[in-house]
Write a protein that holds these residues in place. Structure first.
Motif, PDB file in Angstrom:
ATOM      1  N   HIS A  87       9.624   1.212   0.535  1.00  0.00           N
ATOM      2  CA  HIS A  87       8.771   1.898  -0.445  1.00  0.00           C
ATOM      3  C   HIS A  87       9.447   3.152  -1.002  1.00  0.00           C
ATOM      4  N   LEU A 112      -6.069   1.746  10.793  1.00  0.00           N
ATOM      5  CA  LEU A 112      -5.832   0.580   9.942  1.00  0.00           C
ATOM      6  C   LEU A 112      -5.103  -0.552  10.668  1.00  0.00           C
ATOM      7  N   GLN A 151       8.193  19.324   7.188  1.00  0.00           N
ATOM      8  CA  GLN A 151       9.375  18.866   6.426  1.00  0.00           C
ATOM      9  C   GLN A 151       9.082  18.858   4.921  1.00  0.00           C
ATOM     10  N   PRO A 167       2.317  16.637  11.408  1.00  0.00           N
ATOM     11  CA  PRO A 167       2.612  17.873  10.675  1.00  0.00           C
ATOM     12  C   PRO A 167       3.260  17.583   9.314  1.00  0.00           C
ATOM     13  N   ILE A 168       3.297  18.581   8.463  1.00  0.00           N
ATOM     14  CA  ILE A 168       3.959  18.391   7.161  1.00  0.00           C
ATOM     15  C   ILE A 168       5.018  19.471   6.940  1.00  0.00           C
ATOM     16  N   LYS A 181       0.843  -1.213   0.000  1.00  0.00           N
ATOM     17  CA  LYS A 181       0.000   0.000   0.000  1.00  0.00           C
ATOM     18  C   LYS A 181       0.870   1.252   0.000  1.00  0.00           C
ATOM     19  N   ASN A 182       1.875   1.298   0.882  1.00  0.00           N
ATOM     20  CA  ASN A 182       2.631   2.544   1.061  1.00  0.00           C
ATOM     21  C   ASN A 182       3.646   2.779  -0.051  1.00  0.00           C
ATOM     22  N   ARG A 223      -3.747   9.625   3.896  1.00  0.00           N
ATOM     23  CA  ARG A 223      -2.568  10.463   4.087  1.00  0.00           C
ATOM     24  C   ARG A 223      -1.823  10.713   2.775  1.00  0.00           C
ATOM     25  N   TYR A 240       0.948  13.260  -1.670  1.00  0.00           N
ATOM     26  CA  TYR A 240       1.939  13.039  -2.728  1.00  0.00           C
ATOM     27  C   TYR A 240       1.555  13.778  -4.005  1.00  0.00           C
ATOM     28  N   PRO A 264      13.825  11.467   9.453  1.00  0.00           N
ATOM     29  CA  PRO A 264      13.672  10.730   8.193  1.00  0.00           C
ATOM     30  C   PRO A 264      12.210  10.436   7.890  1.00  0.00           C
ATOM     31  N   SER A 265      11.475  11.514   7.573  1.00  0.00           N
ATOM     32  CA  SER A 265      10.051  11.376   7.261  1.00  0.00           C
ATOM     33  C   SER A 265       9.865  10.653   5.934  1.00  0.00           C
ATOM     34  N   VAL A 266       9.054   9.574   5.951  1.00  0.00           N
ATOM     35  CA  VAL A 266       8.759   8.834   4.710  1.00  0.00           C
ATOM     36  C   VAL A 266       8.040   9.752   3.730  1.00  0.00           C
ATOM     37  N   GLY A 267       7.006  10.401   4.216  1.00  0.00           N
ATOM     38  CA  GLY A 267       6.200  11.245   3.330  1.00  0.00           C
ATOM     39  C   GLY A 267       6.990  12.382   2.741  1.00  0.00           C
TER      40      GLY A 267
HETATM   41  C1  EPZ Z   1       4.075   6.886   6.365  1.00  0.00           C
HETATM   42  O1  EPZ Z   1       3.345   7.926   6.991  1.00  0.00           O
HETATM   43  C2  EPZ Z   1       3.112   5.716   6.255  1.00  0.00           C
HETATM   44  N1  EPZ Z   1       1.981   6.105   5.428  1.00  0.00           N
HETATM   45  C3  EPZ Z   1       2.623   5.301   7.645  1.00  0.00           C
HETATM   46  O2  EPZ Z   1       1.839   4.109   7.476  1.00  0.00           O
HETATM   47  C4  EPZ Z   1       3.837   4.957   8.510  1.00  0.00           C
HETATM   48  O3  EPZ Z   1       3.391   4.703   9.822  1.00  0.00           O
HETATM   49  C5  EPZ Z   1       4.829   6.122   8.524  1.00  0.00           C
HETATM   50  O4  EPZ Z   1       5.188   6.470   7.176  1.00  0.00           O
HETATM   51  C6  EPZ Z   1       6.106   5.777   9.267  1.00  0.00           C
HETATM   52  O5  EPZ Z   1       6.706   4.672   8.663  1.00  0.00           O
HETATM   53  C7  EPZ Z   1       2.132   6.048   4.084  1.00  0.00           C
HETATM   54  O6  EPZ Z   1       3.193   5.716   3.579  1.00  0.00           O
HETATM   55  C8  EPZ Z   1       0.942   6.434   3.263  1.00  0.00           C
HETATM   56  P1  EPZ Z   1       6.383  10.111   8.382  1.00  0.00           P
HETATM   57  P2  EPZ Z   1       3.969   9.430   7.014  1.00  0.00           P
HETATM   58  O7  EPZ Z   1       6.334  11.344   7.563  1.00  0.00           O
HETATM   59  O8  EPZ Z   1       4.663   9.690   5.718  1.00  0.00           O
HETATM   60  C9  EPZ Z   1       6.799  13.382  11.850  1.00  0.00           C
HETATM   61  C10 EPZ Z   1      -0.009   2.699   7.699  1.00  0.00           C
HETATM   62  O9  EPZ Z   1      -0.534   2.149   8.678  1.00  0.00           O
HETATM   63  N2  EPZ Z   1       6.768  14.361  10.759  1.00  0.00           N
HETATM   64  O10 EPZ Z   1       7.539   9.178   8.222  1.00  0.00           O
HETATM   65  O11 EPZ Z   1       2.940  10.366   7.470  1.00  0.00           O
HETATM   66  C11 EPZ Z   1       5.455  12.703  12.033  1.00  0.00           C
HETATM   67  O12 EPZ Z   1       4.640  13.449  12.906  1.00  0.00           O
HETATM   68  C12 EPZ Z   1       0.427   4.137   7.811  1.00  0.00           C
HETATM   69  O13 EPZ Z   1       0.196   2.160   6.585  1.00  0.00           O
HETATM   70  C13 EPZ Z   1       6.972  15.702  11.050  1.00  0.00           C
HETATM   71  O14 EPZ Z   1       7.168  16.072  12.198  1.00  0.00           O
HETATM   72  O15 EPZ Z   1       5.065   9.262   8.167  1.00  0.00           O
HETATM   73  C14 EPZ Z   1       5.828  11.377  12.629  1.00  0.00           C
HETATM   74  O16 EPZ Z   1       6.024  11.559  14.036  1.00  0.00           O
HETATM   75  C15 EPZ Z   1       0.144   4.733   9.180  1.00  0.00           C
HETATM   76  N3  EPZ Z   1       6.944  16.588  10.026  1.00  0.00           N
HETATM   77  C16 EPZ Z   1       7.182  11.069  12.004  1.00  0.00           C
HETATM   78  O17 EPZ Z   1       7.667  12.313  11.490  1.00  0.00           O
HETATM   79  C17 EPZ Z   1       6.725  16.219   8.734  1.00  0.00           C
HETATM   80  O18 EPZ Z   1       6.729  17.081   7.834  1.00  0.00           O
HETATM   81  C18 EPZ Z   1       7.121  10.067  10.882  1.00  0.00           C
HETATM   82  O19 EPZ Z   1       6.213  10.537   9.913  1.00  0.00           O
HETATM   83  C19 EPZ Z   1       6.520  14.843   8.466  1.00  0.00           C
HETATM   84  C20 EPZ Z   1       6.548  13.931   9.487  1.00  0.00           C
END
Ligand code: EPZ
Length: 429
Positions: A192, A371, A126, A123-124, A22-23, A93, A97, A163-166
């Motif tokens: 991913h 989920l 980053q 937050p977004i 999915k991700n 979420r 993208y 290391p934010s995935v998004g």
């Molecule tokens: C992705 O979410 C996944 N979703 C999540 O999976 C997964 O839990 C997460 O990565 C961590 O692996 C998808 O890929 C669609 P992050 P994402 O940005 O991108 C902080 C599932 O169940 N952060 O890596 O939102 C944030 O608050 C879902 O499949 C900032 O502070 O995760 C978090 O604490 C749930 N600022 C941490 O970083 C930002 O700009 C990780 O977030 C971005 C993130």
């Protein structure tokens, strides 16, 4: 309202095939916007998040052709980059993208803030920093619409605070057609992220270092169509491995990349499961009683936060006291109150949960908060004595292909049925 019903206490036996990730696929679908040719994506999971993303692409003018439930062809030649409204982006979420992909294609984007699982503050900042570094003028409009505008996106060095995935994925999407070179320092290393880099390079991009914390992108003018197969879902695979171990079962999990499963496999072995690794499969067997363990979720390659809830359910009847430290999200233990309803002995204090193993769980009516919490409820239901009734199962459908069918094929006494809502009697919040 559909519910899942489980009569637990039966070990899972047999095998299960894993679908596409999915991700990963949500990022690949957004990336299809970056070229004017047709891309063909194979091994896509037939889940509601994918259907919604395809609907959004269609709404924006893409020609979307479903070859079958696991394969789609997308052509965005006649794409119009209008506003992507809240009623489309609120469902999940990964809709954010579209910001990176539309900006990468057109130099501008207007997308409403995303929805997605309620895991606390998400937050977004980053993402925004990355877009600004690439020359975007960022605006915040009414209806939570974020706008990006630049005459010519320019490559840049971007240092992520975490290391934010998004953010890593969004910056890759925005940078592959920018002028000049981009470096993402402190990048996410999840499988991913690597899958997206491989897909973009199949389209003619120049992305190196994905999977390390330093990704280098040399911007190219145009990208072209390609055919690509998405990686298997390591979280779906991990979920069934935990279900097998938690039920004292014997299951062959097929169609996986064992390397992607390493931390999950290691943790299950630490709890007493036996796992045999094949090229593309893992064979999981477990004794009736598992050992307690300590878990700290963090960024890849550490233990994945998306497996935290499933292990939390499994550890409720392990021998001893387990401690889970949620290192990523602020609020990912809400499901524990549902496990307590089933007889679990759990204390939660902020980002730490302490689980004292009990003899057995008892079936109960429970709900899904997100989920992976939904997957945890199913695992608990498989473990529990008596019947468990699970509501809000649309969360499960967001990320798992036919979970009920896959579990029934392994001997679980599980079904899903539509239950008319008794007006006014739905569980208070
Ligand atoms: C992705 O979410 C996944 N979703 C999540 O999976 C997964 O839990 C997460 O990565 C961590 O692996 C998808 O890929 C669609 P992050 P994402 O940005 O991108 C902080 C599932 O169940 N952060 O890596 O939102 C944030 O608050 C879902 O499949 C900032 O502070 O995760 C978090 O604490 C749930 N600022 C941490 O970083 C930002 O700009 C990780 O977030 C971005 C993130």
């Amino acid at each position: 309202m559909e519910k899942i019903f489980i009569n637990g206490g039966r070990p899972l036996q047999g095998e299960v095939s894993i679908d596409g990730a999915k991700n990963a696929v949500l990022a690949l679908l957004a990336a299809a916007i970056l070229c004017r040719d047709t891309v063909r994506l194979d091994n896509i999971p037939n889940i509601s998040d994918v259907s919604i993303m395809l609907h959004i692409l269609d709404e924006l003018g893409a020609d979307v052709k479903r070859i079958n439930k696991n394969c789609v062809e997308i052509n965005t030649r006649h794409f119009h980059s209008g506003v992507v409204p809240h009623d489309l982006t609120k469902h999940f979420r990964a809709s954010y993208y579209l910001l990176g992909a539309l900006f990468g294609r057109f130099g501008h984007a207007r997308v409403a803030m995303p929805g997605g699982c309620d895991l606390g503050l998400r937050p977004i900042d980053q993402h925004i920093r990355g877009f600004e570094a690439l020359g975007a003028k960022v605006g915040f409009e009414e209806n939570a619409v974020i706008s990006l505008q630049s005459d010519q996106p320019m490559g840049s060095a971007i240092y992520l605070d975490m290391p934010s995935v998004g953010a890593t994925i969004n910056i890759m999407l925005a940078a592959v057609r920018a002028m000049g070179n981009t470096i993402i320092e402190g990048a996410a290393k999840e499988p991913h992220v690597v899958d997206l880099a491989n897909f973009l390079n199949s389209m003619g991009a120049d992305v190196r270092g994905a999977g390390t914390d330093n990704i280098k992108i040399r911007g190219v003018k145009e990208l072209h169509g390609c055919e690509y197969a998405c990686i298997p879902d390591q979280i779906e695979a991990g979920t069934y491995m935990v279900a097998a171990a938690a039920s004292g079962g014997d299951v062959l999990v097929r169609g996986v990349i064992p390397k992607h499963m390493e931390t999950i496999t290691a943790k299950l072995v630490e709890c007493g499961a036996r796992i045999i690794e094949y090229d593309e499969a893992l064979h999981v067997t477990a004794p009736a009683g598992l050992r307690a363990c300590k878990i700290k979720t963090s960024y890849h390659p550490a233990f994945p936060t998306d497996m935290q809830s499933q292990f939390g359910a499994m550890l409720t009847t392990a021998n001893g006291i387990s401690i889970i430290n949620e290192g990523i999200f602020d609020n990912r233990f809400r499901y524990m109150d549902q496990l307590i309803r089933m007889g679990a002995n759990v204390k939660v204090d902020g980002k730490v949960a302490v689980i004292e193993g009990v003899k057995a769980l008892r079936g109960a009516q429970v709900k899904c908060y997100d989920l992976r919490a939904g997957a945890a409820m199913v695992i608990a239901g498989l473990m529990a004595h008596g019947q468990t009734e699970i509501e809000d199962i649309e969360f499960i459908d967001r990320g798992y292909v036919d979970m009920v069918g896959k579990l029934r094929a392994m001997g679980a006494e599980i079904s899903r049925r539509d239950i008319p809502e008794q007006h006014g009697l739905r569980n208070a919040g």
